[in-house]
Design a protein around this motif. Structure first.
Motif, PDB file in Angstrom:
ATOM      1  N   TYR A   1     132.479  86.709  89.489  1.00  0.00           N
ATOM      2  CA  TYR A   1     131.876  88.010  89.178  1.00  0.00           C
ATOM      3  C   TYR A   1     132.974  89.064  89.177  1.00  0.00           C
ATOM      4  O   TYR A   1     133.991  88.896  89.860  1.00  0.00           O
TER       5      TYR A   1
ATOM      6  N   ASN B   1     130.756  80.278  83.715  1.00  0.00           N
ATOM      7  CA  ASN B   1     131.030  81.169  84.844  1.00  0.00           C
ATOM      8  C   ASN B   1     131.507  80.474  86.119  1.00  0.00           C
ATOM      9  O   ASN B   1     131.846  81.133  87.088  1.00  0.00           O
TER      10      ASN B   1
ATOM     11  N   TYR C   1     130.174  81.126  91.362  1.00  0.00           N
ATOM     12  CA  TYR C   1     130.501  81.770  90.080  1.00  0.00           C
ATOM     13  C   TYR C   1     131.479  82.926  90.264  1.00  0.00           C
ATOM     14  O   TYR C   1     131.607  83.496  91.334  1.00  0.00           O
TER      15      TYR C   1
ATOM     16  N   THR D   1     128.358  85.898  80.141  1.00  0.00           N
ATOM     17  CA  THR D   1     129.323  86.179  81.218  1.00  0.00           C
ATOM     18  C   THR D   1     128.617  86.910  82.352  1.00  0.00           C
ATOM     19  O   THR D   1     128.013  87.969  82.141  1.00  0.00           O
TER      20      THR D   1
END
Lengths: 786, 293
Positions: free
Chosen positions: A341, A395, A339, A305
């Motif tokens: 975050y 992700n 992605y 992750t």
């Protein structure tokens, strides 16, 4: 799926025949009676104060009709967008090798060269700034225009800075099992368009106005620049775009200078004036893709992750801003990659140097950050012992996700599908296992090793929050029942004329051969902004669809009148209109009837892109109305004895929405990947103390057909609700992930992480670049070559 | 590009007459692939070109006894497709195949490649490996030099002013001889070679190396056979270890000839790998990398 007649069906490009037969005329192909040739005197030093320019002797040379300097323009020819810091000819200072100082128009080459030699320029050399890392140090030579103590400017060489903020990465690092901290660099890249810069200005009688034929990103911007710097009224300037031999973003600022110079020379001399760059002049004086230094810190959990991303980038804009503030903004927005975050912070500084100048280039800032971030993410996958595609799938942004900018994504997002498809197409899983036979830590010198690598991309559509975003198309039915279609957007070779033609034909239910699509001309087309940012298909396509729908409505009205029925009762069968009694009326008959009814058979359609908003202060917002997604896989064969890398296989799957012109979209994909392959492995613009080292294609090498493998392309045609017939863009995102996919494949083959482009023989074999000491010879010679 | 005069010679003697006509700065023109570039960079290079491309005798490729004679105006494409050279000097064919691209190979000539004598000229290592001789004529003299003697240093040859390289000649190597040519460039076509190696060799009836010739291009100022490499091989039974050692010797010889240059840090390991690869293929041993020949 609706049954479509033309969209998505294989067809010929509308300009294929002219181009293959060689009858397509480009600007340099035009010769007019009495035409003069022209050229600029360009700076041979990277930075100097101009003490004086004396053109009196040059003007006396027989055959010379005009000699101009910045003083011949209004406000010294100051122009530029979004930052105004350039001149049509250098004012007060020259800031890079190749900066134009004066321009001459003459009857022949001999007079022209004699005049260029006779111009006396007195220069006082100034210290040059060549290292972008040093640009903001207190003792760096000042290249920018703002004094260091100017209000709101921390440093005169800081052109602009941008941020993205999402929570605080510093609060997240401790939760991460792995934190990668790395620096990556990319080099300038030359556009290498096959047609060099060319402009032909034709004065009107008594020099009351001027028509310019030139290749450029936007004839409307060219026109506005002439109006402002030459001082003509809007009605006195016409800019016509002939065929263009490629641009890739490279025909903006340099071309606006060239166009204004030739316009001025033509008005002074009263003669047509043409300026065509030699390849050397083009490579020395035109802007490049910017070079970037990128520092990434990315944290991840053991399970793959991705947690936090911190980025700091320095963009070398060179001597002028050109369009670099926008490219750097795009870098900033795309720095974290496609992605999710928990926290993200992005900081980009754009600095002045005397290394040529940088501007737009296909990929537009995303190429640089995608290279670095996709290398970083790949390294995380390997360090966590995860499959690089699995880590990306875990992700990647999906429909309904919120980006690091705080933008909620729509259901058009299909990155996961792209990754899954490219995995299958490339036979990823089998090859990865097969290529890993043998221990990469014990590679025998001389061994040929295979590797496979992946990269993913997201690319904001069109201009985004850079500015107002709309396009206009017009349609007119001519007396012979053919149609004339216009768009303010240019087809540089990308195929947009075919795309627009197909959209108009589909919407009107008529054969594409009836439609003739004009090239942009400021007198016949309507300003649709520049042809940049992969915006033609979506913006221009939508505008075409809008104008075609309007015309279709008029014709249905006429058909209803002809059949004495309601519009809803009319069916179409090919070009024919079918009334309630099933009697067909041909398109021609309906058009004739419309004329008899006195209807105007001409329409105009504007399409405005959905709203965006960006807060430059908080680094959050909705930067683009939507994104293109894609994934590419490269297979390489590395000669570990010599460092030679052969790209042996390539697969690209892109989330393009509906495919409108199948050969066109594949052409874009192949071309983009080829340009990305060059960027990855061989292309390099070296500035040595401001002097560019390679000035022609003998030394500036780009891939040949022998260097490009078979490319397999596939498209995820998830319809995009804001696109014409559900289409998205392709031009730039096809290039962007190519370099990281190839470099990641090199790692897979060799265990060597190359963090600086290009991955040439030396970097692949010995892990570092080697360069012969540079010189100013190529530039000095190049500026004299014709 | 400046204006310059042009004359076309129908025979070698006419070409020599033109080349020695006083009042002109002459330059022979064969394929023009180098000359056009040179003229563009330096317009003062010559004021007249003497076209030698249509002299029939300079295109002939023929076998005389045990020798093969190649007219200097033979194009790379002519050489590549010539059955005599394909049979007797395949290493030269391989080298010519790596020149530029099709158009350049159609125009460019072997004589031009030798006379221009670029350090990276692709045909030179193969010619030196074949011990080729160059025949140079002036109106009054004839010279026969080995190609290695002819080329003094990059872009410098022994051809006197007004002289003309008319042909190249090599002795057909004994049967059983194998040759390998490898080129390393930054791309796969239209590439200036970074390194080339040409190797030729033969085993005796006991499986020992009876002949070994080894040349590298783009590695040293003067193109020559690498004697240390060759000596290390002669009389030996070829093994992967021997080929690896030869690779190392080649790099030492390169440094001795050219000094340690900016590129040496790269060229040393690259030349070592290419040398042992080429020699392994010539003598048909397993390549040090484990590749099967």
């Amino acid at each position: 799926m609706t049954d479509r007649q033309f969209i998505g069906k294989p067809t010929n490009r509308v300009d294929a025949l002219e181009k293959v037969m060689g009858t397509a005329r480009y600007t340099a192909d035009y010769y007019l009676p009495g035409m003069l040739i022209s050229r600029c005197l360009r700076s041979k030093v990277p930075h100097a104060r101009i003490i004086s320019i004396d053109t009196s002797e040059a003007r006396q040379i027989p055959g010379v009709h005009a000699v101009i300097t910045c003083d011949d323009f209004i406000d010294h020819g100051r122009f530029g967008f979004p930052i105004v810091d350039m001149y049509m000819l250098a004012y007060q200072r020259v800031r890079y090798v190749g900066d134009p100082i004066a321009a001459v128009a003459a009857e022949n080459e001999e007079s022209l060269q004699a005049a260029l030699k006779a111009i006396k320029v007195e220069l006082e050399p100034l210290p040059g700034l060549f290292d972008p890392r040093q640009a903001l140090s207190p003792d760096a030579p000042l290249v920018g225009e703002k004094p260091r103590d100017a209000e709101g400017y921390p440093h005169g060489n800081l052109l602009i800075d941008y941020i993205v903020r999402q929570n605080d990465p510093d609060a997240v690092w401790k939760e991460c099992d792995l934190v990668l901290d790395k620096e990556y660099t990319t080099m300038h890249q030359e556009h290498a368009y096959i047609e060099t810069e060319a402009s032909l200005a034709v004065p009107w009688p008594k020099s009351s106005g001027v028509t310019v034929y030139a290749c450029c990103q936007s004839p409307f911007l060219a026109k506005n620049n002439i109006i402002q710097t030459v001082g003509l009224g809007s009605e006195d300037v016409r800019v016509i775009q002939p065929y263009v031999g490629g641009a890739f973003g490279g025909k903006d600022d340099t071309m606006y200078q060239t166009i204004a110079q030739t316009a001025k020379l033509a008005l002074i001399s009263g003669r047509p004036v043409k300026m065509v760059f030699s390849r050397e002049e083009s490579m020395i004086s035109s802007y490049k893709r910017d070079a970037m230094i990128m520092h990434y810190k990315i944290g991840a959990k053991k399970d793959g992750t991705l947690m936090a991303c911190q980025f700091h980038g320095i963009v070398d804009s060179g001597a002028y801003a050109a369009i670099t503030p926008f490219t750097a903004w795009r870098s900033t927005i795309h720095a974290m990659g496609p992605y999710r975050y928990q926290a993200c912070s992005v900081d980009t500084d754009v600095v002045y140097t005397n290394n040529g100048f940088a501007g737009a280039f296909r990929g537009f800032g995303n190429t640089e950050v995608c290279f670095a971030s996709e290398l970083a993410v790949d390294e995380i996958a390997y360090r966590l012992n995860m499959d690089p595609i699995d880590l990306r799938l875990k992700n990647c942004l999906r429909p309904g996700d919120t980006t690091s900018h705080g933008q909620k994504l729509g259901d058009d997002v299909a990155l996961a599908e792209c990754l899954q498809q490219v995995r299958k197409l490339s036979d990823w899983d089998r090859k990865r296992k097969e290529f890993e036979q043998g221990d990469p830590a014990r590679i025998h010198p001389g061994e040929l090793r295979k590797g496979i690598g992946v990269a993913a991309v997201f690319h904001g559509m069109s201009l985004g929050a850079e500015g107002k975003d709309s396009a206009v198309g017009t349609l007119r039915i001519n007396d012979d029942n053919t149609l004339t279609l216009t768009s303010g957007l240019t087809d540089y070779g990308s195929g947009s004329r075919t795309v627009f033609t197909l959209i108009a034909a589909e919407t009107l239910g008529i054969n594409p051969s009836r439609i003739h699509m004009l090239r942009p001309d400021t007198d016949t087309a309507i300003d649709s902004g520049p042809t940049v940012a992969s915006r033609a298909t979506v913006l221009g396509g939508n505008a075409t669809q809008v104008t075609a729908m309007r015309l279709d409505a008029i014709l249905l009205n006429a058909a209803a009148d002809l059949f004495h029925c309601q519009i809803v009762d009319i069916l179409r069968d090919g070009e024919n209109y079918i009334g309630p009694n099933e009697e067909p009326a041909s398109f021609d008959k309906v058009v004739d009837h419309a004329r008899q009814m006195g209807l105007t058979l001409s329409t105009e359609g504007r399409w405005n892109a959905p709203e965006n908003h960006w807060s430059f202060e908080s680094g959050t917002g909705k930067p683009y109305f939507a994104y293109h997604f894609g994934a590419q896989v490269a297979e390489v064969l590395v000669d570990t004895g010599t460092g030679k890398v052969e790209v042996t296989g390539y697969w690209g799957v892109h989330n393009t929405g509906t495919v409108i012109f199948p050969q066109g979209i594949l052409g874009q994909l192949y071309g983009g990947i080829t340009q990305g392959l060059g960027y990855a492995l061989m292309e390099r613009v070296d500035f040595d103390k401001g002097f560019i080292q390679a000035t022609n294609f003998d030394e500036y090498i780009i891939p040949t057909a022998m260097d490009v493998p078979e490319i397999v392309g596939a498209f995820v045609e998830k319809p995009f609700s804001d696109g014409p017939y559900g289409a998205k863009n392709i031009a730039e995102p096809s290039l962007v992930p190519a370099a990281p996919a190839i470099i990641n494949a090199i790692f897979h083959a060799t265990g060597r992480r190359i963090q600086n482009l290009p991955a040439n023989l030396e970097r692949v074999l010995i892990g570092k670049d080697l360069r012969k000491e540079g010189s100013n010879t190529a530039c000095k010679l190049g500026l004299h070559q014709v | 590009m400046e204006r310059f005069g042009y004359v076309r010679a129908a025979t070698i003697s006419e070409a020599l007459t033109f080349l020695n006509q006083p009042g002109y700065k002459n330059r022979p023109l064969a394929g023009s692939t180098d000359l056009v570039l040179l003229l563009r960079r330096n317009p003062d290079l010559c004021d007249r070109v003497v076209d030698i491309s249509l002299i029939p005798e300079m295109h002939t490729i023929e076998k005389t006894g045990n020798d093969v004679i190649i007219g200097a105006s033979a194009s790379f494409s002519e050489i590549i497709s010539n059955p005599i050279i394909r049979e007797t000097g395949p290493i030269l064919v391989e080298a010519c195949k790596t020149v530029g691209a099709t158009q350049i190979r159609n125009m460019g000539t072997i004589g031009g490649n030798v006379a221009n004598a670029a350090a990276c000229a692709d045909s030179l290592p193969a010619l030196v490996c074949l011990d080729a001789m160059a025949r140079v004529l002036t109106p009054s003299e004839e010279f026969n030099w080995t190609v290695s003697e002819l080329v003094i240093s990059p872009n410098k040859t022994r051809i006197p002013a007004g002289g003309l390289l008319v042909s190249l000649r090599y002795t057909i190597p004994p049967s059983g001889t194998r040759g390998v040519f490898l080129k390393l460039g930054r791309r796969n076509a239209m590439a200036i070679s970074r390194l080339t190696v040409a190797a030729l060799g033969r085993l005796d009836e006991n499986g020992r190396i009876a002949d070994a010739r080894f040349v590298t291009g783009s590695a040293a100022p003067q193109i020559c056979r690498f004697k240390d490499v060759e000596t290390s091989l002669l009389g030996q039974v070829p093994t992967p270890a021997l080929m690896l050692a030869a690779g190392k010797l080649a790099t030492e010889e390169m440094i001795r000839l050219s000094g340690y240059r900016w590129s040496s840090e790269y060229k040393v390991p690259a030349l070592a790998a290419m040398t042992s690869r080429a020699l392994s293929r010539v003598f048909q041993v397993r390549e040090p990398s484990g590749e099967v020949v």
